[in-house]
Design an enzyme around this catalytic site. Structure first.
Site, PDB file in Angstrom:
ATOM      1  N   GLY A   8     -61.072 -18.058  12.048  1.00  0.00           N
ATOM      2  CA  GLY A   8     -59.973 -18.994  11.785  1.00  0.00           C
ATOM      3  C   GLY A   8     -59.511 -19.612  13.091  1.00  0.00           C
ATOM      4  N   GLY A  10     -57.364 -22.093  13.528  1.00  0.00           N
ATOM      5  CA  GLY A  10     -56.194 -22.931  13.239  1.00  0.00           C
ATOM      6  C   GLY A  10     -55.142 -22.767  14.321  1.00  0.00           C
ATOM      7  N   ARG A  38     -63.043 -29.209  13.279  1.00  0.00           N
ATOM      8  CA  ARG A  38     -62.051 -28.462  14.063  1.00  0.00           C
ATOM      9  C   ARG A  38     -62.713 -27.780  15.269  1.00  0.00           C
ATOM     10  NH1 ARG A  38     -57.011 -25.316  11.177  1.00  0.00           N
ATOM     11  NH2 ARG A  38     -55.658 -27.012  11.762  1.00  0.00           N
ATOM     12  N   ASN A  87     -56.150 -19.067   6.703  1.00  0.00           N
ATOM     13  CA  ASN A  87     -54.928 -19.489   6.036  1.00  0.00           C
ATOM     14  C   ASN A  87     -54.658 -18.667   4.769  1.00  0.00           C
ATOM     15  OD1 ASN A  87     -57.339 -20.949   5.812  1.00  0.00           O
ATOM     16  ND2 ASN A  87     -56.390 -22.481   4.507  1.00  0.00           N
ATOM     17  N   ALA A 160     -43.951 -19.094  17.573  1.00  0.00           N
ATOM     18  CA  ALA A 160     -43.441 -20.307  16.925  1.00  0.00           C
ATOM     19  C   ALA A 160     -44.188 -21.488  17.525  1.00  0.00           C
ATOM     20  CB  ALA A 160     -41.943 -20.436  17.160  1.00  0.00           C
ATOM     21  N   CYS A 272     -44.913 -22.005   7.231  1.00  0.00           N
ATOM     22  CA  CYS A 272     -44.740 -20.582   6.889  1.00  0.00           C
ATOM     23  C   CYS A 272     -43.437 -20.180   6.206  1.00  0.00           C
ATOM     24  CB  CYS A 272     -44.960 -19.746   8.134  1.00  0.00           C
ATOM     25  SG  CYS A 272     -46.682 -19.848   8.670  1.00  0.00           S
ATOM     26  N   PHE A 273     -42.300 -20.723   6.609  1.00  0.00           N
ATOM     27  CA  PHE A 273     -41.045 -20.181   6.062  1.00  0.00           C
ATOM     28  C   PHE A 273     -41.007 -20.239   4.533  1.00  0.00           C
ATOM     29  CE2 PHE A 273     -37.976 -20.625   9.951  1.00  0.00           C
ATOM     30  CZ  PHE A 273     -38.617 -19.544  10.537  1.00  0.00           C
ATOM     31  N   PHE A 334     -42.486 -31.171  11.974  1.00  0.00           N
ATOM     32  CA  PHE A 334     -41.456 -30.311  11.361  1.00  0.00           C
ATOM     33  C   PHE A 334     -40.467 -29.780  12.382  1.00  0.00           C
ATOM     34  CE2 PHE A 334     -42.216 -25.759  12.205  1.00  0.00           C
ATOM     35  CZ  PHE A 334     -43.467 -25.779  12.799  1.00  0.00           C
ATOM     36  N   ARG A 342     -46.802 -29.927   8.467  1.00  0.00           N
ATOM     37  CA  ARG A 342     -46.832 -29.186   7.203  1.00  0.00           C
ATOM     38  C   ARG A 342     -45.409 -28.825   6.776  1.00  0.00           C
ATOM     39  NH1 ARG A 342     -51.296 -24.698   8.592  1.00  0.00           N
ATOM     40  NH2 ARG A 342     -50.176 -24.760  10.562  1.00  0.00           N
TER      41      ARG A 342
HETATM   42  P1  NAD Z   1     -54.521 -22.978   9.697  1.00  0.00           P
HETATM   43  O1  NAD Z   1     -54.693 -23.531   8.345  1.00  0.00           O
HETATM   44  O2  NAD Z   1     -54.084 -23.852  10.822  1.00  0.00           O
HETATM   45  O3  NAD Z   1     -55.887 -22.268  10.160  1.00  0.00           O
HETATM   46  C1  NAD Z   1     -56.653 -21.429   9.348  1.00  0.00           C
HETATM   47  C2  NAD Z   1     -58.126 -21.707   9.645  1.00  0.00           C
HETATM   48  O4  NAD Z   1     -58.924 -20.743   8.957  1.00  0.00           O
HETATM   49  C3  NAD Z   1     -58.608 -23.088   9.165  1.00  0.00           C
HETATM   50  O5  NAD Z   1     -59.102 -23.828  10.259  1.00  0.00           O
HETATM   51  C4  NAD Z   1     -59.689 -22.762   8.137  1.00  0.00           C
HETATM   52  O6  NAD Z   1     -60.771 -23.674   8.149  1.00  0.00           O
HETATM   53  C5  NAD Z   1     -60.139 -21.384   8.611  1.00  0.00           C
HETATM   54  N1  NAD Z   1     -60.833 -20.610   7.574  1.00  0.00           N
HETATM   55  C6  NAD Z   1     -60.502 -20.403   6.276  1.00  0.00           C
HETATM   56  N2  NAD Z   1     -61.417 -19.626   5.673  1.00  0.00           N
HETATM   57  C7  NAD Z   1     -62.363 -19.326   6.599  1.00  0.00           C
HETATM   58  C8  NAD Z   1     -63.561 -18.552   6.582  1.00  0.00           C
HETATM   59  N3  NAD Z   1     -63.977 -17.916   5.474  1.00  0.00           N
HETATM   60  N4  NAD Z   1     -64.295 -18.471   7.702  1.00  0.00           N
HETATM   61  C9  NAD Z   1     -63.898 -19.106   8.840  1.00  0.00           C
HETATM   62  N5  NAD Z   1     -62.776 -19.853   8.922  1.00  0.00           N
HETATM   63  C10 NAD Z   1     -62.005 -19.951   7.817  1.00  0.00           C
HETATM   64  O7  NAD Z   1     -53.507 -21.756   9.540  1.00  0.00           O
HETATM   65  P2  NAD Z   1     -52.550 -21.136  10.673  1.00  0.00           P
HETATM   66  O8  NAD Z   1     -51.323 -21.947  10.795  1.00  0.00           O
HETATM   67  O9  NAD Z   1     -53.355 -20.813  11.874  1.00  0.00           O
HETATM   68  O10 NAD Z   1     -52.120 -19.784   9.940  1.00  0.00           O
HETATM   69  C11 NAD Z   1     -53.042 -18.737   9.736  1.00  0.00           C
HETATM   70  C12 NAD Z   1     -52.279 -17.518   9.273  1.00  0.00           C
HETATM   71  O11 NAD Z   1     -51.351 -17.109  10.276  1.00  0.00           O
HETATM   72  C13 NAD Z   1     -51.442 -17.729   8.010  1.00  0.00           C
HETATM   73  O12 NAD Z   1     -51.449 -16.535   7.272  1.00  0.00           O
HETATM   74  C14 NAD Z   1     -50.050 -17.990   8.550  1.00  0.00           C
HETATM   75  O13 NAD Z   1     -49.057 -17.591   7.645  1.00  0.00           O
HETATM   76  C15 NAD Z   1     -50.011 -17.097   9.767  1.00  0.00           C
HETATM   77  N6  NAD Z   1     -49.105 -17.536  10.847  1.00  0.00           N
HETATM   78  C16 NAD Z   1     -49.024 -18.850  11.213  1.00  0.00           C
HETATM   79  C17 NAD Z   1     -48.204 -19.240  12.265  1.00  0.00           C
HETATM   80  C18 NAD Z   1     -48.081 -20.683  12.704  1.00  0.00           C
HETATM   81  O14 NAD Z   1     -47.268 -20.952  13.573  1.00  0.00           O
HETATM   82  N7  NAD Z   1     -48.818 -21.616  12.191  1.00  0.00           N
HETATM   83  C19 NAD Z   1     -47.486 -18.269  12.979  1.00  0.00           C
HETATM   84  C20 NAD Z   1     -47.610 -16.939  12.586  1.00  0.00           C
HETATM   85  C21 NAD Z   1     -48.429 -16.582  11.525  1.00  0.00           C
HETATM   86  C1  UGA Z   2     -41.604 -19.569  12.606  1.00  0.00           C
HETATM   87  C2  UGA Z   2     -41.062 -18.304  13.292  1.00  0.00           C
HETATM   88  O1  UGA Z   2     -40.052 -18.681  14.231  1.00  0.00           O
HETATM   89  C3  UGA Z   2     -42.181 -17.555  14.022  1.00  0.00           C
HETATM   90  O2  UGA Z   2     -41.673 -16.333  14.551  1.00  0.00           O
HETATM   91  C4  UGA Z   2     -43.303 -17.258  13.033  1.00  0.00           C
HETATM   92  O3  UGA Z   2     -44.389 -16.619  13.693  1.00  0.00           O
HETATM   93  C5  UGA Z   2     -43.787 -18.546  12.403  1.00  0.00           C
HETATM   94  O4  UGA Z   2     -42.671 -19.212  11.743  1.00  0.00           O
HETATM   95  C6  UGA Z   2     -44.818 -18.342  11.331  1.00  0.00           C
HETATM   96  O5  UGA Z   2     -44.935 -17.263  10.772  1.00  0.00           O
HETATM   97  O6  UGA Z   2     -45.473 -19.344  11.055  1.00  0.00           O
HETATM   98  P1  UGA Z   2     -42.233 -22.024  13.408  1.00  0.00           P
HETATM   99  O7  UGA Z   2     -42.197 -22.322  11.956  1.00  0.00           O
HETATM  100  O8  UGA Z   2     -43.422 -22.431  14.189  1.00  0.00           O
HETATM  101  O9  UGA Z   2     -42.074 -20.432  13.635  1.00  0.00           O
HETATM  102  O10 UGA Z   2     -40.959 -22.677  14.131  1.00  0.00           O
HETATM  103  P2  UGA Z   2     -39.390 -22.324  14.152  1.00  0.00           P
HETATM  104  O11 UGA Z   2     -38.899 -22.528  15.518  1.00  0.00           O
HETATM  105  O12 UGA Z   2     -39.109 -21.016  13.523  1.00  0.00           O
HETATM  106  O13 UGA Z   2     -38.785 -23.485  13.252  1.00  0.00           O
HETATM  107  C7  UGA Z   2     -38.988 -23.528  11.856  1.00  0.00           C
HETATM  108  C8  UGA Z   2     -38.129 -24.625  11.251  1.00  0.00           C
HETATM  109  O14 UGA Z   2     -36.754 -24.277  11.299  1.00  0.00           O
HETATM  110  C9  UGA Z   2     -38.250 -25.969  11.977  1.00  0.00           C
HETATM  111  O15 UGA Z   2     -38.258 -27.012  11.022  1.00  0.00           O
HETATM  112  C10 UGA Z   2     -36.986 -26.028  12.820  1.00  0.00           C
HETATM  113  O16 UGA Z   2     -36.579 -27.333  13.126  1.00  0.00           O
HETATM  114  C11 UGA Z   2     -36.003 -25.314  11.907  1.00  0.00           C
HETATM  115  N1  UGA Z   2     -34.852 -24.711  12.613  1.00  0.00           N
HETATM  116  C12 UGA Z   2     -35.054 -23.722  13.524  1.00  0.00           C
HETATM  117  C13 UGA Z   2     -33.571 -25.138  12.309  1.00  0.00           C
HETATM  118  O17 UGA Z   2     -33.366 -26.034  11.458  1.00  0.00           O
HETATM  119  N2  UGA Z   2     -32.507 -24.546  12.943  1.00  0.00           N
HETATM  120  C14 UGA Z   2     -32.675 -23.565  13.847  1.00  0.00           C
HETATM  121  O18 UGA Z   2     -31.652 -23.068  14.396  1.00  0.00           O
HETATM  122  C15 UGA Z   2     -33.984 -23.142  14.151  1.00  0.00           C
END
Ligand code: NAD
Ligand code: UGA
Length: 458
Positions: A8, A10, A38, A87, A160, A272-273, A334, A342
């Site tokens: 992954g 991403g 990607r 994802n 974040a 995510c939220f 966002f 997203r």
């Molecule tokens: P993303 O969609 O950006 O990336 C996921 C990637 O996995 C994609 O590029 C997709 O093509 C790839 N993928 C899917 N199936 C696959 C397979 N079988 N083999 C190889 N690649 C494959 O997602 P993301 O934002 O990186 O989030 C990933 C996970 O982490 C989610 O569970 C999310 O909740 C969690 N997470 C995200 C964030 C964030 O800030 N985006 C922060 C903390 C946790």
């Molecule tokens: C959030 C968490 O902060 C991370 O710890 C977590 O790993 C991540 O989700 C995840 O699991 O994906 P992220 O969504 O990247 O991170 O960004 P944040 O800074 O948390 O902001 C989320 C949203 O809340 C944004 O739209 C931001 O503008 C909003 N926000 C944040 C507010 O409206 N008020 C605040 O005081 C803080």
């Protein structure tokens, strides 16, 4: 040397692994993905995600001890440790549609690991998963009949977007959950050692597998809950002439409450939220806890209310119609410092404005391409304008929906002069200097603070 694979590429895989690789030059890291475009972008000069500071780290490690590839099978075979960061979106069909986690990518990956393994491995859940997913993972992997042992660990990611590099370089904590068996404990220790290269040991905490999986969902739910809490109070402030910034400051100075995540705004977005709260709600329903489910669901309901409240205020303030009026939307991401759109409240606002038949122009320093993609068919009805001055030219109103610092540095006198009068400014992030804007001639509508307007009946 240990071969470390991340499945992954991403936001999570692509921003965490280069940092781990930069701290551990003795190990070899490969990031794989099924998405060829990607991977090609990760190998190019224009990375697929915008994350401050990441370019330098990728440049420093790529081709040395960090590699990107689409050959998932080959690299699974070679790996000792596999991080899985695919994802885990909300399921949109069948049982649990609209709430449960869609684990199909996750399960496919587990089966692919099983098929291509010829040696025992540690498999690390980096994706956010419902509590007890590790059990399913273990069952799939250890049904191998090949005599291989797979230790499944949970190591949720807390970064974040926009501050991913800082968060990963200096994390509040690293959480590692595993089984309390001899093999499980050894696997946990291996991962602790990896992180201890740059993270102090007091910040690396270990738990059982289920606590770790659940802690991630709960952390996001608590963070989102704080935003919904302060946003709910912003609505009350607007009725009572209290100022939500002053209230947030006053309550945040209480150490027990704390000052972070109390910025009222147009609502929370991001991938995510919403998804994680809905997963939590679904889990509570599944385990027969409807009251607990309803409690957490309200956090999301409040967020939708806040987004729509913002648009309603625009319509009512602009004489109950915005049909045919040109509205410049400042922001698509966002949050600031990311190109991720997203679940962006900015796009929700755009959709609602289009429903009111407004003419919508979006401007954003990084996120226009993703906004266009996420808006789908609706993008054809929107103008994408990189220059905020041009976006505001001839507009009836500006809606600030992402807190980019660039928007605070614009010349609002010049912008006001180019707009249709009376000129409106709705600050969905309380980013700008409202008094100054009012003095320039704008009718200013912040969130949770009294409006500053030159209109007689307001
Ligand atoms: P993303 O969609 O950006 O990336 C996921 C990637 O996995 C994609 O590029 C997709 O093509 C790839 N993928 C899917 N199936 C696959 C397979 N079988 N083999 C190889 N690649 C494959 O997602 P993301 O934002 O990186 O989030 C990933 C996970 O982490 C989610 O569970 C999310 O909740 C969690 N997470 C995200 C964030 C964030 O800030 N985006 C922060 C903390 C946790
Ligand atoms: C959030 C968490 O902060 C991370 O710890 C977590 O790993 C991540 O989700 C995840 O699991 O994906 P992220 O969504 O990247 O991170 O960004 P944040 O800074 O948390 O902001 C989320 C949203 O809340 C944004 O739209 C931001 O503008 C909003 N926000 C944040 C507010 O409206 N008020 C605040 O005081 C803080």
């Amino acid at each position: 040397m240990t071969n470390i694979l991340c499945i992954g590429a991403g936001y999570v895989g692509g921003s965490t692994m280069p940092i781990v690789a930069s701290h551990c030059p003795q190990h070899r890291f490969v990031i794989v993905d099924i998405n060829e475009a990607r991977i090609a972008a990760w190998q190019s000069d224009k990375l697929p995600i915008y994350e401050p500071g990441l370019d330098e780290i990728v440049q420093k490690t790529r081709g040395k001890n960090l590699f990107f590839s689409t050959d998932v099978d080959k690299h699974i075979a070679e790996a000792d440790i596999i991080f899985v960061s695919v994802n885990t979106p909300t399921k949109m069909f069948g049982q649990g549609a609209g709430k449960a986690a869609d684990l199909q990518y996750w399960e496919k990956t587990a089966r692919q690991i099983l098929e291509n393994s010829t040696t025992s491995k540690i498999v690390v859940e980096k994706s956010t998963l419902p509590v007890r997913t590790g059990e399913a993972m273990e069952r799939i992997l250890n049904s191998n009949g090949k005599g291989l042992n797979f230790d499944v660990l949970s190591n949720p990611e807390f970064l974040a977007e926009g501050t991913a590099v800082r968060d990963m370089e200096n994390p509040d904590r690293i959480l590692i959950g595993g089984r309390e068996t001899a093999s499980g404990r050894k696997a946990i220790e291996t991962l602790v050692e990896l992180y201890a290269t740059w993270v102090s040991r007091e910040r690396i905490i270990t738990t059982n597998l289920w606590s770790s999986e659940l802690s991630k969902l709960v952390a996001n739910a608590f963070l989102a809950q704080r935003i919904s809490s302060i946003n709910s109070i912003s609505a009350l402030c607007e009725k009572t002439e209290a100022d939500v910034n002053e209230v947030a400051r006053a309550i945040g100075l209480d150490n027990r409450i704390g000052k972070y995540f109390l910025r009222a705004g147009v609502g929370f977005g991001g991938s995510c939220f919403k998804k994680d709260i809905l997963h939590l709600v679904y889990l509570c329903e599944h385990y027969g806890l409807p009251e607990v489910a309803a409690y957490w669901e309200q956090v999301e309901t409040m967020n939708e209310y806040q987004e729509m409240r913002f648009v309603s205020k625009m319509v009512t303030s602009m004489f109950n119609t915005i049909a045919g009026k040109r509205i410049a939307v400042f922001g698509a991401a966002f949050k600031a410092n990311t190109n991720d759109t997203r679940e962006s409240p900015a796009l929700e606002v755009c959709r609602a404005l289009l429903e009111e038949h407004a003419e919508v122009i979006i401007t954003d320093p990084q996120a226009m391409e993703n906004a266009r993609y996420d808006l789908g068919e609706l993008a054809k009805r929107i103008t994408f304008e990189p220059d905020p001055y041009a976006a505001a030219n001839g507009a009836h109103a500006i809606a600030v929906v992402t807190e980019w610092s660039q928007f605070a540095q614009l010349d609002y006198e010049k912008i006001h002069a180019s707009m249709v009068k009376p000129a409106f400014l709705f600050d969905g992030r309380n980013l700008l200097d409202h008094r100054k804007l009012y003095e320039v001639g704008f009718n200013v509508y912040p969130i949770g603070r009294p409006a500053l307007t030159h209109l007689l009946s307001q």
